[in-house]
Design a protein around this motif. Structure first.
Motif, PDB file in Angstrom:
ATOM      1  N   ARG A  38       6.682 -22.109  47.549  1.00 60.75           N
ATOM      2  CA  ARG A  38       5.493 -22.350  46.745  1.00 60.75           C
ATOM      3  C   ARG A  38       4.802 -23.609  47.208  1.00 60.75           C
ATOM      4  N   GLN A  39       3.499 -23.640  46.964  1.00 59.67           N
ATOM      5  CA  GLN A  39       2.696 -24.809  47.304  1.00 59.67           C
ATOM      6  C   GLN A  39       1.719 -25.091  46.193  1.00 59.67           C
ATOM      7  N   SER A  40       1.791 -26.312  45.682  1.00 59.77           N
ATOM      8  CA  SER A  40       0.861 -26.781  44.659  1.00 59.77           C
ATOM      9  C   SER A  40      -0.188 -27.649  45.329  1.00 59.77           C
ATOM     10  N   PRO A  41      -1.358 -27.794  44.703  1.00 63.67           N
ATOM     11  CA  PRO A  41      -2.409 -28.646  45.289  1.00 63.67           C
ATOM     12  C   PRO A  41      -1.904 -30.055  45.557  1.00 63.67           C
ATOM     13  N   GLY A  42      -2.123 -30.516  46.767  1.00 61.41           N
ATOM     14  CA  GLY A  42      -1.735 -31.872  47.123  1.00 61.41           C
ATOM     15  C   GLY A  42      -0.275 -32.048  47.481  1.00 61.41           C
ATOM     16  N   LYS A  43       0.479 -30.960  47.463  1.00 62.72           N
ATOM     17  CA  LYS A  43       1.905 -31.043  47.783  1.00 62.72           C
ATOM     18  C   LYS A  43       2.232 -30.157  48.979  1.00 62.72           C
ATOM     19  N   GLU A  44       3.342 -30.476  49.614  1.00 60.66           N
ATOM     20  CA  GLU A  44       3.805 -29.644  50.715  1.00 60.66           C
ATOM     21  C   GLU A  44       4.455 -28.368  50.190  1.00 60.66           C
ATOM     22  N   ARG A  45       4.427 -27.347  51.041  1.00 61.74           N
ATOM     23  CA  ARG A  45       5.090 -26.103  50.655  1.00 61.74           C
ATOM     24  C   ARG A  45       6.596 -26.348  50.597  1.00 61.74           C
ATOM     25  N   GLU A  46       7.229 -25.812  49.558  1.00 58.73           N
ATOM     26  CA  GLU A  46       8.653 -26.038  49.371  1.00 58.73           C
ATOM     27  C   GLU A  46       9.386 -24.713  49.176  1.00 58.73           C
ATOM     28  N   VAL A  80      11.622  -8.060  48.286  1.00 59.06           N
ATOM     29  CA  VAL A  80      12.257  -9.278  47.783  1.00 59.06           C
ATOM     30  C   VAL A  80      11.551  -9.632  46.476  1.00 59.06           C
ATOM     31  N   TYR A  81      12.332  -9.910  45.445  1.00 58.48           N
ATOM     32  CA  TYR A  81      11.770 -10.169  44.128  1.00 58.48           C
ATOM     33  C   TYR A  81      12.122 -11.588  43.675  1.00 58.48           C
ATOM     34  N   LEU A  82      11.267 -12.115  42.818  1.00 58.64           N
ATOM     35  CA  LEU A  82      11.548 -13.389  42.174  1.00 58.64           C
ATOM     36  C   LEU A  82      11.224 -13.242  40.694  1.00 58.64           C
ATOM     37  N   GLN A  83      12.259 -13.149  39.875  1.00 55.70           N
ATOM     38  CA  GLN A  83      12.092 -13.116  38.425  1.00 55.70           C
ATOM     39  C   GLN A  83      12.012 -14.542  37.924  1.00 55.70           C
ATOM     40  N   MET A  84      10.916 -14.869  37.266  1.00 62.65           N
ATOM     41  CA  MET A  84      10.690 -16.230  36.802  1.00 62.65           C
ATOM     42  C   MET A  84      10.610 -16.228  35.286  1.00 62.65           C
ATOM     43  N   ASP A  85      11.546 -16.891  34.649  1.00 61.65           N
ATOM     44  CA  ASP A  85      11.591 -16.993  33.191  1.00 61.65           C
ATOM     45  C   ASP A  85      11.431 -18.452  32.766  1.00 61.65           C
ATOM     46  N   SER A  86      11.145 -18.640  31.494  1.00 59.32           N
ATOM     47  CA  SER A  86      10.984 -19.995  30.946  1.00 59.32           C
ATOM     48  C   SER A  86      10.048 -20.832  31.822  1.00 59.32           C
ATOM     49  N   LEU A  87       8.922 -20.251  32.161  1.00 56.95           N
ATOM     50  CA  LEU A  87       8.001 -20.920  33.073  1.00 56.95           C
ATOM     51  C   LEU A  87       7.439 -22.197  32.472  1.00 56.95           C
ATOM     52  N   LYS A  88       7.210 -23.172  33.346  1.00 55.27           N
ATOM     53  CA  LYS A  88       6.692 -24.474  32.952  1.00 55.27           C
ATOM     54  C   LYS A  88       5.374 -24.732  33.679  1.00 55.27           C
ATOM     55  N   PRO A  89       4.538 -25.601  33.149  1.00 57.25           N
ATOM     56  CA  PRO A  89       3.282 -25.919  33.848  1.00 57.25           C
ATOM     57  C   PRO A  89       3.512 -26.387  35.284  1.00 57.25           C
ATOM     58  N   GLU A  90       4.599 -27.075  35.524  1.00 53.03           N
ATOM     59  CA  GLU A  90       4.877 -27.562  36.884  1.00 53.03           C
ATOM     60  C   GLU A  90       5.272 -26.460  37.856  1.00 53.03           C
ATOM     61  N   ASP A  91       5.438 -25.232  37.361  1.00 49.79           N
ATOM     62  CA  ASP A  91       5.676 -24.087  38.245  1.00 49.79           C
ATOM     63  C   ASP A  91       4.375 -23.534  38.815  1.00 49.79           C
ATOM     64  N   THR A  92       3.251 -24.036  38.340  1.00 47.83           N
ATOM     65  CA  THR A  92       1.954 -23.576  38.831  1.00 47.83           C
ATOM     66  C   THR A  92       1.829 -23.847  40.327  1.00 47.83           C
ATOM     67  N   ALA A  93       1.543 -22.793  41.095  1.00 45.92           N
ATOM     68  CA  ALA A  93       1.471 -22.905  42.550  1.00 45.92           C
ATOM     69  C   ALA A  93       1.094 -21.553  43.124  1.00 45.92           C
ATOM     70  N   ILE A  94       0.830 -21.545  44.429  1.00 49.73           N
ATOM     71  CA  ILE A  94       0.752 -20.287  45.162  1.00 49.73           C
ATOM     72  C   ILE A  94       2.149 -20.007  45.701  1.00 49.73           C
ATOM     73  N   ALA A 114      -0.104 -19.357  37.583  1.00 45.93           N
ATOM     74  CA  ALA A 114      -0.653 -20.442  36.769  1.00 45.93           C
ATOM     75  C   ALA A 114       0.022 -20.418  35.407  1.00 45.93           C
ATOM     76  N   VAL A 115       0.601 -21.545  35.031  1.00 46.24           N
ATOM     77  CA  VAL A 115       1.292 -21.653  33.747  1.00 46.24           C
ATOM     78  C   VAL A 115       0.528 -22.654  32.900  1.00 46.24           C
ATOM     79  N   SER A 116      -0.099 -22.157  31.855  1.00 48.17           N
ATOM     80  CA  SER A 116      -0.957 -23.011  31.045  1.00 48.17           C
ATOM     81  C   SER A 116      -1.126 -22.401  29.665  1.00 48.17           C
ATOM     82  N   SER A 117      -1.290 -23.273  28.679  1.00 42.70           N
ATOM     83  CA  SER A 117      -1.553 -22.803  27.324  1.00 42.70           C
ATOM     84  C   SER A 117      -3.045 -22.756  27.054  1.00 42.70           C
TER      85      SER A 117
END
Length: 117
Positions: A38-46, A80-94, A114-117
């Motif tokens: 994943r890559q968030s704005p301003g961060k390296e892909r991780e 290949v699948y990625l099940q994502m639960d309990s998502l947090k705003p910091e998980d927002t990324a491509i 995008a994880v947002s209320s």
């Protein structure tokens, strides 16, 4: 033609879930270790998670206990699948899938989460 196509992203509220999918075709991905990145704005892909051919998995600390990576080698197109639960705003990324370690020529368009209320 080698191709990795990601899908399943979207907008979700904190605490929600998403399931990302990656279709891998055109190369011998079946024997490869595969990863979700994943890559968030301003961060390296991780690297977020990886799954080995035999089923062993790896998760970065920030997603342990919340994300689950899996693969399906049985079909003509490997998934290949990625099940994502309990998502947090910091998980927002491509989110992208690729071999692990990644190959530059295999990066696809990714799928936006995008994880947002």
């Amino acid at each position: 033609q080698v191709q990795l196509v990601e899908s399943g992203g979207g907008l979700v509220q904190p605490g929600g879930s998403l399931r990302l999918s990656c279709a891998a075709s055109g190369s011998n991905f079946r024997l490869s270790t595969m990863g979700w990145f994943r890559q968030s704005p301003g961060k390296e892909r991780e690297l977020v998670a990886a799954v080995w051919y035999g089923g062993a998995t790896y998760y970065t600390d920030s997603v342990k206990g919340r994300f689950t990576i899996s693969r399906d080698n049985a079909k003509n197109t490997m998934w290949v699948y990625l099940q994502m639960d309990s998502l947090k705003p910091e998980d927002t990324a491509i989110y992208y899938c690729n071999r692990h370690p990644p190959r530059d020529e295999f990066w696809g368009q990714g799928t936006q989460v995008a994880v947002s209320s």
